[in-house]
Design an enzyme around this catalytic site. Structure first.
Site, mmCIF file in Angstrom:
data_model
loop_
_atom_site.group_PDB
_atom_site.id
_atom_site.type_symbol
_atom_site.label_atom_id
_atom_site.label_comp_id
_atom_site.label_asym_id
_atom_site.label_seq_id
_atom_site.Cartn_x
_atom_site.Cartn_y
_atom_site.Cartn_z
ATOM 1 N N ASP A 219 -4.571 -17.001 4.536
ATOM 2 C CA ASP A 219 -5.719 -17.654 3.895
ATOM 3 C C ASP A 219 -6.466 -18.545 4.877
ATOM 4 O O ASP A 219 -7.696 -18.565 4.924
ATOM 5 C CB ASP A 219 -5.310 -18.420 2.632
ATOM 6 N N TYR B 152 0.807 -1.222 0.000
ATOM 7 C CA TYR B 152 0.000 0.000 0.000
ATOM 8 C C TYR B 152 0.839 1.270 0.000
ATOM 9 O O TYR B 152 0.281 2.358 -0.005
ATOM 10 C CB TYR B 152 -0.878 0.044 1.260
ATOM 11 N N ASP C 66 -6.575 -5.088 5.817
ATOM 12 C CA ASP C 66 -7.687 -4.503 5.071
ATOM 13 C C ASP C 66 -8.745 -5.574 4.796
ATOM 14 O O ASP C 66 -9.934 -5.392 5.076
ATOM 15 C CB ASP C 66 -7.136 -3.935 3.745
ATOM 16 N N LYS D 48 1.577 -14.206 5.504
ATOM 17 C CA LYS D 48 1.691 -15.203 4.439
ATOM 18 C C LYS D 48 3.180 -15.501 4.260
ATOM 19 O O LYS D 48 3.743 -15.448 3.153
ATOM 20 C CB LYS D 48 1.044 -14.611 3.172
#
Ligand code: NAP
Length: 392
Positions: free
Chosen positions: A257, A141, A281, A208
């Site tokens: 995930d 971002y 987010d 992740k």
């Protein structure tokens, strides 16, 4: 700020606010009614200082984000805002991004919990009670992107090929994902301090890192190290206790995930969550939906070192409802609750939450909840606020 990091707050502070575009004209006065009643009950009062941003600022000053607005938030340390229109087209820096950068608001805090009676798409929304600490200044971002086919993209692709041997298709756009130890440490430190202050049971580092080892994986490693270095008296990492933390806060980690599945299937296992910008987010919006959503999800952008905080309704301007005294003011009201907690006005914050809960439990709700509830009394935005005040 005092030397021990606490805000010194007078009983009659001046707090800047941005009314917000669209439905801001409806939700801000409703929220202010609730804030003033709660403050008064505890012998306090707020002088609200309107500052401009968005359409109202543009119409009155020709500037979407006047410098005085930023200066005001900087000098008063805290502030609260309604939703703002994002104008289409270049040359405009969003107010959120500008304030985040200027005030270095490195935490985006989104508490997510269910209020009894709120219609939800899941069977057990009461099991959701989480606080998401989303890093606000780094990750993909940070805006370092080059567009496909541009000379900049071409140069970068050549450089990465020549210097690193990386093969990237010539028509690729490229973004950069910086995750620093500094940025990760201060975010995770804020999450741990919150867990201690709020007597929470666990902090989950969501990442992740199995794929992005040196960014998201490093975030996790630095997090566990921070627990050993700074929090060993109150918290312990999973591997350092075999998952048995005793009376300490358990710090664990989970892959993004799988987390998105498990917050739905096993929400009771999550408490405080610390994660990077993009994961945060996705997670905060997915979780807000799980507890009935958009009309009441609050948020705050905070720098715990300087004390700066900007609290905000997380929904947009809903222009089709603007000026109809219709929409749910819950998001900006609960953002005010976060602001009062940040100021150390816990009793004021608690009274608002209790009265809001009582109002919803009495099935007095705005259209968005009424259409999903059996036997509800649908009230206007302002009437909902009055009903909260009546129950205070
Ligand atoms: P939006 O304004 O959030 O509205 C989408 C839908 O969400 C509305 O149609 C309404 O659903 C529901 N909703 C929004 N606010 C609500 C409230 N207070 N109470 C109950 N329901 C509410 O999203 P958008 O239409 O995509 O965006 C409109 C403008 O807002 C854009 O200019 C966008 O850039 C801006 N925006 C600003 C912020 C911000 O400042 N933080 C955030 C997001 C978007 P129903 O139609 O089902 O009733």
């Amino acid at each position: 700020m005092t030397a021990n990091g606490k805000l010194q707050v007078p009983d009659e502070p001046i707090i800047p606010y941005i009314e917000g575009d669209g439905t801001g004209v409806d939700i801000w006065p409703a929220a202010q009614l609730v804030f003033d009643a709660a403050a008064k009950k505890h012998g306090k009062s707020v002088t609200w200082l309107e500052v401009l941003a968005g359409e109202k600022a543009f119409n009155e000053t020709g500037n979407w984000l006047p410098e005085e607005t930023v200066t005001s938030f900087r000098s008063h340390l805290i502030g609260i805002k309604g939703p703002l229109t994002t104008p289409i087209g270049g040359g405009f820096r969003s107010l959120n991004v500008a304030l985040r950068q200027i005030l270095d608001l490195y935490v985006c805090l989104r508490p997510v919990r269910w209020f009894k009676g709120v219609p939800s798409p899941v069977l057990h929304p009461e099991l959701v009670d989480m606080a998401i600490f989303r890093e606000n200044t780094e990750d993909i971002y940070s805006g370092m992107e080059v567009e496909s086919g541009t000379p900049a993209a071409k140069r970068l692709i050549e450089f990465l090929h020549d210097e690193f041997g990386w093969e990237i298709r010539e028509d690729a756009g490229i973004g950069v994902k910086p995750i620093s130890k500094f940025g990760s440490d201060r975010l995770i430190r804020a999450a741990l301090n919150y867990a201690v202050a709020k007597d929470r049971k666990s902090v989950t580092l969501v990442h992740k890192g199995n794929i992005m080892k040196y960014t998201e994986g490093a975030f996790m490693k630095w997090g566990y190290q921070l627990v050993r270095d700074e929090f060993s008296d109150v918290a312990v990492g999973w591997d350092d206790c075999g998952g048995k933390p005793g009376d300490k806060i358990l710090v664990k980690d989970a892959i993004t995930d799988i987390t998105l599945q498990q917050v739905l299937t096993r929400p009771a296992e999550f408490d405080v969550i610390a994660t990077m910008n993009l994961n945060g987010d996705y997670l905060s919006d997915a979780l807000a939906a799980q507890v009935g959503g958009i009309g009441i999800a609050p948020g705050g952008n905070i720098n715990y070192v300087t004390g700066h905080g900007v609290f905000e309704a997380t929904h947009g301007t809903a222009p089709k409802y603007a000026g109809q005294d219709k929409v749910n003011p819950g998001s900006v009201i609960l953002s005010g609750v976060m602001m009062f907690e940040h100021l150390g006005w816990q009793a004021v914050a608690d009274d608002i939450v209790t009265a809001l809960e009582a109002t919803i439990a009495d099935k007095i709700v705005t259209y968005d909840f009424a259409r999903l509830m059996q036997g509800a009394t649908e009230v206007k935005c302002s009437e909902f606020a009055s009903a909260i005040v009546d129950r205070m």
